[in-house]
Design an enzyme around this catalytic site. Structure first.
Site, PDB file in Angstrom:
ATOM      1  N   CYS A 131       8.435   5.133  -3.759  1.00 14.12           N
ATOM      2  CA  CYS A 131       7.783   4.601  -2.557  1.00 14.12           C
ATOM      3  C   CYS A 131       8.813   3.904  -1.672  1.00 14.12           C
ATOM      4  O   CYS A 131       9.160   2.735  -1.891  1.00 14.12           O
ATOM      5  CB  CYS A 131       6.674   3.621  -2.948  1.00 14.12           C
ATOM      6  SG  CYS A 131       5.845   2.871  -1.528  1.00 14.12           S
ATOM      7  N   CYS A 134       7.627   0.811   0.167  1.00 14.51           N
ATOM      8  CA  CYS A 134       7.466  -0.360  -0.697  1.00 14.51           C
ATOM      9  C   CYS A 134       8.802  -1.043  -0.968  1.00 14.51           C
ATOM     10  O   CYS A 134       8.894  -2.275  -1.000  1.00 14.51           O
ATOM     11  CB  CYS A 134       6.851   0.041  -2.040  1.00 14.51           C
ATOM     12  SG  CYS A 134       5.314   0.962  -1.953  1.00 14.51           S
ATOM     13  N   ASP A 135       9.856  -0.258  -1.184  1.00 19.92           N
ATOM     14  CA  ASP A 135      11.097  -0.792  -1.763  1.00 19.92           C
ATOM     15  C   ASP A 135      12.312  -0.753  -0.844  1.00 19.92           C
ATOM     16  O   ASP A 135      13.387  -1.210  -1.236  1.00 19.92           O
ATOM     17  CB  ASP A 135      11.420  -0.027  -3.052  1.00 19.92           C
ATOM     18  CG  ASP A 135      10.330  -0.197  -4.111  1.00 19.92           C
ATOM     19  OD1 ASP A 135       9.677  -1.267  -4.100  1.00 19.92           O
ATOM     20  OD2 ASP A 135      10.127   0.712  -4.923  1.00 19.92           O
TER      21      ASP A 135
END
Length: 306
Positions: A131, A134-135
């Site tokens: 993701c 997300c990261d």
């Protein structure tokens, strides 16, 4: 006993819930994640959903959920272990809870496919990510690799390029599956370097990812590339293991279902990414949910009239 149980709280499941509730059906949505929303919660920006361009996937998921909740749709957190066919349908959760319904709509979505590279599992959460939205924040100013050639891979590369020093885009072929829109944007982004005919064979490092070993599949040459993270975007696998024996699956594990989302089992319907179909997009998932709920309503009416 419910009229219909919907397995999955992504766009397909939520759309089905809205249509089922508006049809005055007694409905329950079972979702394994606390947040729900499906894959779109990991999408930084959605530009191809009619009337909602530029909205984040997370915000869109919240709006879908709020719509369903405003209609009084009940939700139950849990992981489905089995769906059993019969005159009534049985849904079994991993904690042993059993629910029954006249019809079931399976909208469990798909999960990220693994690369299968050595070291991949060991570094999940320590430099291996599925993701980018997300990261990405953890790798600002660093060099990273993205594996894949579809829309998600190129979108991830572009998102990472905003903050990373260098983004290596690795693909086992020299032709992308992604739409031309994404290809043109990648081509015009200076800090994205495309490496064709490359496969990641090993991911290494001490406690965090420090390098990858890539195979140039046309020459057989191995090369080590210094990166701080690997973002994997090589496709999805349908979440359908619990369906086996209840409805027919194709060779890739997708539920065989027509445009009206009917499977070969009466009263069992499949919607969204779990279904055999050409295009898997948010808009097609939402359409599937509507079709599945309407078809389930007709089936329930028929059962009740007997």
């Amino acid at each position: 006993m419910y009229d219909v149980i919907i397995i999955g709280g992504g766009p397909a499941g939520l759309s089905a819930a809205v249509y089922a509730k508006r049809a005055m059906l007694d409905v329950l949505v079972i979702e394994k994640e606390a947040q729900g929303g499906g894959q779109i919660v990991q999408t930084g920006q959605v530009d191809n959903y009619l009337g909602m361009e530029g909205m984040s996937g997370y915000a869109m998921a919240v709006r879908f959920q709020e719509h369903a909740k405003a209609l009084g749709v009940p939700f139950r957190k849990g992981t489905v272990e089995a769906v059993r066919d019969g005159k009534t349908k049985t849904v079994v959760l991993s904690d042993g809870t059993v629910f029954e319904a006249i019809a079931v709509i399976i909208a469990a979505g798909a999960k990220h496919r693994r690369l299968g590279a050595e070291g991949e599992e060991a570094f999940v959460g320590s430099g291996v990510s599925y993701c980018a939205t997300c990261d990405a924040v953890f790798y600002r100013g660093k060099d990273v690799a993205v594996a894949g050639g579809g829309n998600v891979a190129l979108s991830d590369a572009l998102h990472l390029a905003k903050g990373c020093r260098k983004v290596y885009l690795l693909h086992r072929r020299d032709v992308f599956r992604a739409e031309r829109y994404w290809q043109e944007r990648v081509k015009n982004t200076a800090n994205i370097e495309f490496l064709p005919f490359c496969e990641i064979k090993r991911i290494g490092g001490d406690r965090m990812v420090e390098h990858v070993t890539i195979l140039h599949n046309r020459t057989g040459k191995l090369q080590q590339l210094a990166v701080s993270a690997v973002f994997v975007a090589v496709g999805m696998e349908p979440v359908t293991a619990f369906v086996k024996g209840a409805a027919a699956l194709d060779g890739k594990g997708y539920i065989v279902a027509a445009e009206d989302c009917r499977t070969d089992a009466d009263g069992i319907f499949a919607a969204g990414d779990v279904r055999t179909k050409e295009n898997r997009q948010i808009v097609t998932a939402v359409a599937d949910g509507a079709n599945a709920a309407l078809a389930a309503g007709r089936y329930i009416d028929g059962m009740n009239s007997r």
